[in-house]
Design a protein around this motif. Structure first.
Motif, mmCIF file in Angstrom:
data_model
loop_
_atom_site.group_PDB
_atom_site.id
_atom_site.type_symbol
_atom_site.label_atom_id
_atom_site.label_comp_id
_atom_site.label_asym_id
_atom_site.label_seq_id
_atom_site.Cartn_x
_atom_site.Cartn_y
_atom_site.Cartn_z
ATOM 1 N N SER A 9 37.429 37.919 40.605
ATOM 2 C CA SER A 9 36.653 37.519 39.433
ATOM 3 C C SER A 9 36.250 36.055 39.536
ATOM 4 O O SER A 9 36.903 35.265 40.229
ATOM 5 C CB SER A 9 37.487 37.703 38.157
ATOM 6 O OG SER A 9 37.774 39.049 37.923
ATOM 7 N N LEU A 11 35.888 32.242 37.987
ATOM 8 C CA LEU A 11 36.795 31.436 37.174
ATOM 9 C C LEU A 11 36.181 31.182 35.806
ATOM 10 O O LEU A 11 34.960 31.074 35.668
ATOM 11 C CB LEU A 11 37.066 30.101 37.867
ATOM 12 C CG LEU A 11 37.746 30.176 39.236
ATOM 13 C CD1 LEU A 11 37.713 28.813 39.907
ATOM 14 C CD2 LEU A 11 39.170 30.682 39.101
ATOM 15 N N ASN A 12 37.031 31.069 34.796
ATOM 16 C CA ASN A 12 36.579 30.777 33.440
ATOM 17 C C ASN A 12 36.013 29.361 33.379
ATOM 18 O O ASN A 12 36.692 28.403 33.733
ATOM 19 C CB ASN A 12 37.753 30.920 32.458
ATOM 20 C CG ASN A 12 37.315 30.890 31.009
ATOM 21 O OD1 ASN A 12 36.327 30.268 30.654
ATOM 22 N ND2 ASN A 12 38.066 31.585 30.164
ATOM 23 N N LYS A 16 40.740 26.222 31.117
ATOM 24 C CA LYS A 16 41.725 26.586 32.125
ATOM 25 C C LYS A 16 43.041 26.809 31.393
ATOM 26 O O LYS A 16 43.703 25.864 30.980
ATOM 27 C CB LYS A 16 41.879 25.482 33.178
ATOM 28 C CG LYS A 16 42.843 25.835 34.304
ATOM 29 C CD LYS A 16 42.949 24.709 35.323
ATOM 30 C CE LYS A 16 43.917 25.077 36.445
ATOM 31 N NZ LYS A 16 44.062 23.974 37.429
ATOM 32 N N TYR A 36 46.630 31.431 35.932
ATOM 33 C CA TYR A 36 45.393 30.956 35.316
ATOM 34 C C TYR A 36 44.246 31.928 35.544
ATOM 35 O O TYR A 36 43.271 31.941 34.803
ATOM 36 C CB TYR A 36 45.012 29.598 35.910
ATOM 37 C CG TYR A 36 45.965 28.481 35.560
ATOM 38 C CD1 TYR A 36 45.870 27.810 34.345
ATOM 39 C CD2 TYR A 36 46.975 28.104 36.440
ATOM 40 C CE1 TYR A 36 46.752 26.784 34.014
ATOM 41 C CE2 TYR A 36 47.862 27.086 36.125
ATOM 42 C CZ TYR A 36 47.739 26.426 34.906
ATOM 43 O OH TYR A 36 48.625 25.421 34.589
ATOM 44 N N HIS A 37 44.360 32.743 36.577
ATOM 45 C CA HIS A 37 43.281 33.620 37.019
ATOM 46 C C HIS A 37 43.816 35.043 37.081
ATOM 47 O O HIS A 37 44.962 35.248 37.481
ATOM 48 C CB HIS A 37 42.820 33.138 38.406
ATOM 49 C CG HIS A 37 41.590 33.790 38.919
ATOM 50 N ND1 HIS A 37 41.422 34.099 40.248
ATOM 51 C CD2 HIS A 37 40.450 34.187 38.307
ATOM 52 C CE1 HIS A 37 40.239 34.655 40.433
ATOM 53 N NE2 HIS A 37 39.630 34.716 39.265
ATOM 54 N N THR A 38 43.018 36.020 36.672
ATOM 55 C CA THR A 38 43.508 37.405 36.616
ATOM 56 C C THR A 38 44.005 37.887 37.974
ATOM 57 O O THR A 38 45.056 38.509 38.077
ATOM 58 C CB THR A 38 42.413 38.355 36.102
ATOM 59 O OG1 THR A 38 41.225 38.163 36.875
ATOM 60 C CG2 THR A 38 42.106 38.091 34.637
ATOM 61 N N GLU A 40 45.135 36.105 40.338
ATOM 62 C CA GLU A 40 46.365 35.367 40.638
ATOM 63 C C GLU A 40 47.580 36.112 40.110
ATOM 64 O O GLU A 40 48.601 36.228 40.794
ATOM 65 C CB GLU A 40 46.282 33.972 40.017
ATOM 66 C CG GLU A 40 47.531 33.129 40.178
ATOM 67 C CD GLU A 40 47.418 31.782 39.488
ATOM 68 O OE1 GLU A 40 48.423 31.041 39.486
ATOM 69 O OE2 GLU A 40 46.338 31.464 38.946
ATOM 70 N N TYR A 77 38.848 23.614 37.890
ATOM 71 C CA TYR A 77 39.740 24.014 38.986
ATOM 72 C C TYR A 77 39.503 23.137 40.219
ATOM 73 O O TYR A 77 39.350 23.623 41.331
ATOM 74 C CB TYR A 77 39.516 25.493 39.325
ATOM 75 C CG TYR A 77 39.997 26.434 38.246
ATOM 76 C CD1 TYR A 77 41.235 27.047 38.327
ATOM 77 C CD2 TYR A 77 39.201 26.707 37.129
ATOM 78 C CE1 TYR A 77 41.679 27.908 37.338
ATOM 79 C CE2 TYR A 77 39.645 27.557 36.124
ATOM 80 C CZ TYR A 77 40.879 28.149 36.232
ATOM 81 O OH TYR A 77 41.320 28.996 35.242
ATOM 82 N N ALA A 82 35.887 30.346 42.981
ATOM 83 C CA ALA A 82 36.948 31.329 42.719
ATOM 84 C C ALA A 82 37.588 31.782 44.027
ATOM 85 O O ALA A 82 38.809 31.977 44.096
ATOM 86 C CB ALA A 82 36.377 32.530 41.965
ATOM 87 N N TYR A 85 39.906 28.998 45.261
ATOM 88 C CA TYR A 85 41.130 28.957 44.455
ATOM 89 C C TYR A 85 42.084 30.066 44.882
ATOM 90 O O TYR A 85 43.287 29.846 45.066
ATOM 91 C CB TYR A 85 40.792 29.099 42.971
ATOM 92 C CG TYR A 85 41.997 29.083 42.070
ATOM 93 C CD1 TYR A 85 42.594 27.885 41.692
ATOM 94 C CD2 TYR A 85 42.553 30.272 41.600
ATOM 95 C CE1 TYR A 85 43.716 27.862 40.873
ATOM 96 C CE2 TYR A 85 43.676 30.262 40.785
ATOM 97 C CZ TYR A 85 44.247 29.057 40.420
ATOM 98 O OH TYR A 85 45.373 29.046 39.624
ATOM 99 N N TYR A 86 41.550 31.272 45.059
ATOM 100 C CA TYR A 86 42.372 32.415 45.447
ATOM 101 C C TYR A 86 42.929 32.235 46.853
ATOM 102 O O TYR A 86 44.101 32.533 47.113
ATOM 103 C CB TYR A 86 41.538 33.692 45.359
ATOM 104 C CG TYR A 86 42.319 34.965 45.581
ATOM 105 C CD1 TYR A 86 43.036 35.550 44.539
ATOM 106 C CD2 TYR A 86 42.348 35.587 46.833
ATOM 107 C CE1 TYR A 86 43.758 36.721 44.737
ATOM 108 C CE2 TYR A 86 43.058 36.749 47.030
ATOM 109 C CZ TYR A 86 43.763 37.314 45.980
ATOM 110 O OH TYR A 86 44.477 38.457 46.186
#
Length: 214
Positions: A9, A11-12, A16, A36-38, A40, A77, A82, A85-86
């Motif tokens: 997904s 990131l929002n 955060k 913080y992330h689905t 994650e 982030y 995204a 981050y992942y």
């Protein structure tokens, strides 16, 4: 080999916020996870599953990624996308896991054909692999890929013990297994075949499988 298939997904962009989820799976070594992330939350859960830990961890993580996931940077982030981050999360938690990117869109942002995406996924899966699925993210069309993948794995006799979803609706946030939903779709398919053709083999087979699973 343990393989995790994930739909990543975006990131929002508004906030955060770390969310703590209850894990409703007896086979997991932890009962809550914060993220913080689905995606994650699901990755952190899978790496703590007893069977995965006992068989060498997650060997491969096949990630379905849109252009936005790959290219849109988020100031909240540390200006990461995204995917970045992942990937950093994966490197911290499970550095030996091989990360495999499969795009869901073409360069012009049009969606790739579902058959093409499925073919790419299956190119990294062998008959003796065990497939785990993160169904927490992505657009509806990408989610359809996952549903078809689950059916394809079943037809090929490839193990798919868990498909996890992070539910952020309601007061309690939970991580749960969506396999029961797929079993219901199997049952509906079997009923449809029985009602339209009179063939009962698939229906009997499905009912017996559901009974055996409790």
């Amino acid at each position: 080999m343990n393989i995790l298939v994930s739909i990543i997904s975006i990131l929002n962009t508004k906030e955060k916020k770390e969310i703590t989820y209850n894990i409703t799976l007896e086979e997991c070594n932890i009962k809550t996870v914060s993220a913080y992330h689905t995606n994650e939350s699901i990755f952190k859960t899978f790496v703590q599953m007893k069977e995965i830990k006992e068989t060498g961890g997650i060997h491969k993580n096949i990630v379905l990624v849109s252009n936005a996931v790959l290219n849109n940077k988020n100031e909240l982030y540390d200006n990461q996308t995204a995917y970045e981050y992942y990937e950093n999360l994966k490197n911290q938690i499970s550095p030996n896991t091989e990360l495999i990117k499969i795009p869901t869109e073409n360069q012009d942002n049009t969606s790739r054909k579902i058959a093409e995406i499925l073919n790419d996924i299956c190119g990294h899966i062998g008959k003796d692999d065990v497939i785990y699925i993160d169904s927490a993210g992505g657009h509806r069309t990408t989610s359809n890929v996952i549903q078809l993948l689950v059916k394809l794995l079943k037809y090929k006799g490839i193990k798919n013990p868990y498909s996890l979803y992070s539910d952020i609706n309601g007061a309690e946030k939970n991580i749960s297994d969506t396999s029961a939903f797929m079993k219901m779709t199997d049952l509906l398919d079997a009923f449809n075949e029985f009602m339209t053709t009179g063939k009962s083999y698939k229906l009997l087979q499905t009912l017996q499988r559901k009974w055996a699973c409790g």
